[in-house]
Write an enzyme that holds these catalytic residues in place. Structure first.
Site, PDB file in Angstrom:
ATOM      1  N   ASN A   1      22.395  39.546  31.843  1.00  0.00           N
ATOM      2  CA  ASN A   1      23.046  39.254  33.114  1.00  0.00           C
ATOM      3  C   ASN A   1      22.008  39.516  34.203  1.00  0.00           C
ATOM      4  OD1 ASN A   1      24.588  39.149  35.401  1.00  0.00           O
ATOM      5  ND2 ASN A   1      26.165  40.578  34.689  1.00  0.00           N
TER       6      ASN A   1
ATOM      7  N   ARG B   1      24.597  35.149  31.188  1.00  0.00           N
ATOM      8  CA  ARG B   1      25.678  34.925  32.153  1.00  0.00           C
ATOM      9  C   ARG B   1      25.130  34.027  33.260  1.00  0.00           C
ATOM     10  NH1 ARG B   1      27.708  38.563  37.014  1.00  0.00           N
ATOM     11  NH2 ARG B   1      29.571  37.379  37.511  1.00  0.00           N
TER      12      ARG B   1
ATOM     13  N   HIS C   1      34.572  34.931  37.632  1.00  0.00           N
ATOM     14  CA  HIS C   1      35.066  35.954  36.684  1.00  0.00           C
ATOM     15  C   HIS C   1      35.715  35.300  35.461  1.00  0.00           C
ATOM     16  CE1 HIS C   1      35.799  39.017  40.202  1.00  0.00           C
ATOM     17  NE2 HIS C   1      34.598  39.228  39.673  1.00  0.00           N
TER      18      HIS C   1
ATOM     19  N   ASN D   1      35.037  45.645  41.952  1.00  0.00           N
ATOM     20  CA  ASN D   1      34.551  45.610  43.324  1.00  0.00           C
ATOM     21  C   ASN D   1      34.768  44.194  43.867  1.00  0.00           C
ATOM     22  OD1 ASN D   1      33.491  46.955  45.545  1.00  0.00           O
ATOM     23  ND2 ASN D   1      31.440  46.131  45.125  1.00  0.00           N
TER      24      ASN D   1
ATOM     25  N   ARG E   1      34.591  42.213  50.350  1.00  0.00           N
ATOM     26  CA  ARG E   1      34.900  40.852  50.795  1.00  0.00           C
ATOM     27  C   ARG E   1      36.316  40.786  51.352  1.00  0.00           C
ATOM     28  NH1 ARG E   1      33.178  38.892  45.290  1.00  0.00           N
ATOM     29  NH2 ARG E   1      30.898  38.794  45.372  1.00  0.00           N
TER      30      ARG E   1
ATOM     31  N   MET F   1      38.066  52.793  45.247  1.00  0.00           N
ATOM     32  CA  MET F   1      39.499  53.087  45.248  1.00  0.00           C
ATOM     33  C   MET F   1      39.779  54.572  45.022  1.00  0.00           C
ATOM     34  SD  MET F   1      42.358  51.796  45.900  1.00  0.00           S
ATOM     35  CE  MET F   1      42.246  50.018  45.952  1.00  0.00           C
TER      36      MET F   1
ATOM     37  N   GLY G   1      41.785  47.839  38.310  1.00  0.00           N
ATOM     38  CA  GLY G   1      42.928  47.436  37.487  1.00  0.00           C
ATOM     39  C   GLY G   1      43.124  48.335  36.283  1.00  0.00           C
ATOM     40  N   GLU G   2      42.013  48.780  35.686  1.00  0.00           N
ATOM     41  CA  GLU G   2      42.110  49.611  34.478  1.00  0.00           C
ATOM     42  C   GLU G   2      42.393  51.069  34.795  1.00  0.00           C
ATOM     43  OE1 GLU G   2      38.490  48.984  32.168  1.00  0.00           O
ATOM     44  OE2 GLU G   2      38.658  46.841  32.574  1.00  0.00           O
TER      45      GLU G   2
ATOM     46  N   GLU H   1      33.137  41.658  29.382  1.00  0.00           N
ATOM     47  CA  GLU H   1      32.493  40.367  29.606  1.00  0.00           C
ATOM     48  C   GLU H   1      31.300  40.164  28.675  1.00  0.00           C
ATOM     49  OE1 GLU H   1      32.927  41.455  33.872  1.00  0.00           O
ATOM     50  OE2 GLU H   1      32.827  39.295  34.179  1.00  0.00           O
TER      51      GLU H   1
HETATM   52  P1  AMP Z   1      33.974  47.089  38.596  1.00  0.00           P
HETATM   53  O1  AMP Z   1      33.454  46.110  39.594  1.00  0.00           O
HETATM   54  O2  AMP Z   1      34.906  46.479  37.592  1.00  0.00           O
HETATM   55  O3  AMP Z   1      32.900  47.932  37.964  1.00  0.00           O
HETATM   56  O4  AMP Z   1      34.896  48.112  39.421  1.00  0.00           O
HETATM   57  C1  AMP Z   1      34.333  49.022  40.330  1.00  0.00           C
HETATM   58  C2  AMP Z   1      35.429  49.646  41.174  1.00  0.00           C
HETATM   59  O5  AMP Z   1      36.434  50.218  40.338  1.00  0.00           O
HETATM   60  C3  AMP Z   1      34.962  50.804  42.033  1.00  0.00           C
HETATM   61  O6  AMP Z   1      34.457  50.341  43.259  1.00  0.00           O
HETATM   62  C4  AMP Z   1      36.239  51.590  42.243  1.00  0.00           C
HETATM   63  O7  AMP Z   1      36.916  51.108  43.386  1.00  0.00           O
HETATM   64  C5  AMP Z   1      37.083  51.260  41.038  1.00  0.00           C
HETATM   65  N1  AMP Z   1      37.268  52.409  40.134  1.00  0.00           N
HETATM   66  C6  AMP Z   1      36.447  52.810  39.133  1.00  0.00           C
HETATM   67  N2  AMP Z   1      36.953  53.897  38.526  1.00  0.00           N
HETATM   68  C7  AMP Z   1      38.116  54.177  39.144  1.00  0.00           C
HETATM   69  C8  AMP Z   1      39.116  55.189  38.976  1.00  0.00           C
HETATM   70  N3  AMP Z   1      39.022  56.130  38.057  1.00  0.00           N
HETATM   71  N4  AMP Z   1      40.183  55.165  39.816  1.00  0.00           N
HETATM   72  C9  AMP Z   1      40.300  54.215  40.765  1.00  0.00           C
HETATM   73  N5  AMP Z   1      39.393  53.243  40.960  1.00  0.00           N
HETATM   74  C10 AMP Z   1      38.320  53.217  40.172  1.00  0.00           C
END
Ligand code: AMP
Length: 409
Positions: free
Chosen positions: A10, A94, A183, A214, A244, A286, A335-336, A387
């Site tokens: 990537n 990717r 995505h 993000n 964004r 978050m 989301g997770e 991914e």
């Molecule tokens: P990603 O782009 O999928 O890596 O997601 C990154 C974002 O996930 C971070 O900027 C956080 O806002 C959010 N995040 C990661 N871990 C947590 C957590 N334990 N609780 C809430 N938000 C989280």
């Protein structure tokens, strides 16, 4: 076919993320990252998961992608996993933008490179970096199949009614302006996994996928096919994201030009980098926003509420697009992990068959799981995205097929 390893690359403008997977058992042999390429403070972090799992780091200037990939190749060689290994079946790249043309993973040749280059005007940040990564990998292993897996491909099944903007057709066509979505690899993986979780075939379920990282996007998936998604010509459209804005009245842009004297580039930066959660409250993480809400911070509360309000609007919209929904699946960093986001996004939607079970929703796990109560008509699922595995899976399927074809001929 005996070669079962896939290297997934990537390539960003100043970074390369990579994973080496063995598709005989979907295991990860090594993962790593080169960042700040072209700066004095470049860093390579390599973790050989097949070995002792201990990470190695190089902190030294790495001038360009060529040097970065060579350094990655050397690290892999140290673990006996080098790019010259006969067990390496292909490299999967990717690629962010595949336009209308690339609806499937594609073995890269000169014509493919040219087409990805032609798409640079609609993906000025991403496609050039992806191309650099591909060209570098091709120069290191010219004999090996290199496969492009496009972020847009999963969304090419959207009907014209969802893919077209209601703007003058000639202008739109002349400049390839339409909704492409992004995505896609994640939406494909998560919608399929959600069907699995429900014990059904993808063809038999309708899923709303909410990829909340993000960057964030929603998609409506009917019987395994994407019928709508929230990102558009670029990843700016749709949900509120880390930095964004997501949807705004397009007139905001002319207004800023006329009234604030801002240039197109300045507005681009404003909407892509200084808006969303960070623009609303100064934080895009978050976790931090939830912590601040706990302390009674009003700006953080409002940012959260705006984020959730938009999310809920998209759930409602995609419910209407699909007519019948079997599951709403949450994935990616927010989301997770962020139970309060999931809870707030479906709050008040009981009439639509949507609810979360407080105890199930609070459980932390890396496994796909259902967090709705048994009585709910629609399953609310948490499905960790992967991914890299999906890119490796698609790449391997393509090269294994080709090898099969050759044998038959
Ligand atoms: P990603 O782009 O999928 O890596 O997601 C990154 C974002 O996930 C971070 O900027 C956080 O806002 C959010 N995040 C990661 N871990 C947590 C957590 N334990 N609780 C809430 N938000 C989280």
């Amino acid at each position: 076919m005996t070669a079962t390893r896939i290297l997934v690359l990537n390539s960003g403008s100043s970074s390369v993320k990579y994973q080496l997977l063995d598709m005989s058992d979907n295991s990860r042999l090594a993962v790593g990252l080169v960042e700040r390429i072209g700066e004095e403070t470049s860093r390579l972090k390599h973790t050989p998961l097949a070995g002792d799992g201990r990470s190695r780091e190089q902190n030294r200037p790495i001038a360009d992608h060529d040097e970065a990939l060579k350094a990655v190749a050397e690290e892999l060689s140290q673990d006996g996993l080098g790019l010259d290994s006969p067990e390496l079946a292909a490299i999967g790249h990717r690629v962010v933008h595949g336009g209308k043309r690339f609806t499937q993973p594609t073995v890269i040749d000169d014509a493919v490179l040219k087409e990805v280059e032609r798409l640079i005007p609609v993906a000025p940040l991403h496609n050039p970096a992806n191309l650099t990564g591909i060209r570098t990998a091709m120069s290191l292993r010219p004999d090996l199949p290199q496969v492009a897996v496009f972020d847009t491909a999963f969304h090419t099944t959207m009907p014209e009614s969802a893919a077209r903007y209601a703007i003058d057709v000639e202008t739109a066509d002349a400049h390839r302006i339409r909704r492409y979505g992004f995505h896609g690899t994640s939406h494909a993986y998560v919608s399929r996994k959600t069907a699995e979780l429900l014990g059904k075939r993808p063809e038999d379920v309708n899923v709303i996928v909410l990829h909340l990282g993000n960057g964030a996007s929603a998609s409506a998936v009917r019987g395994g096919m994407c019928v709508d998604t929230s990102m558009g010509l670029t990843p700016l459209e749709g949900l509120v994201m880390g930095t964004r804005s997501g949807d705004v009245d397009p007139a905001v842009i002319f207004h800023l030009m006329r009234v604030a004297g801002m240039s197109a580039d300045e507005i681009d930066v404003l909407l892509n980098k200084k808006s969303g959660l960070i623009g609303l409250c100064g934080d895009n993480d978050m976790r931090e926003i939830r912590r601040r809400i706990g302390e009674g911070d009003e700006a953080a509360r409002l940012a959260f509420d705006i984020y959730v309000h938009r999310l809920k609007k998209y759930i409602g919209a995609y419910y209407a697009v699909l007519g019948r929904v079997d599951a709403v699946a949450f994935t990616a960093g927010v989301g997770e992990n962020a139970a309060p986001v999931r809870e707030a996004a479906v709050a008040g939607l009981e009439e639509l068959g949507l609810a979360v079970d407080g105890a199930l929703n609070a459980v932390r796990s890396d496994e796909p799981r259902i967090v709705s109560p048994e009585y709910a008509r629609v399953a609310v699922a948490v499905v960790p995205t992967d991914e890299e595995l999906e890119i490796a899976r698609q790449t391997y399927a393509l090269v294994a097929n080709r090898a099969g074809d050759r044998q038959e001929n």
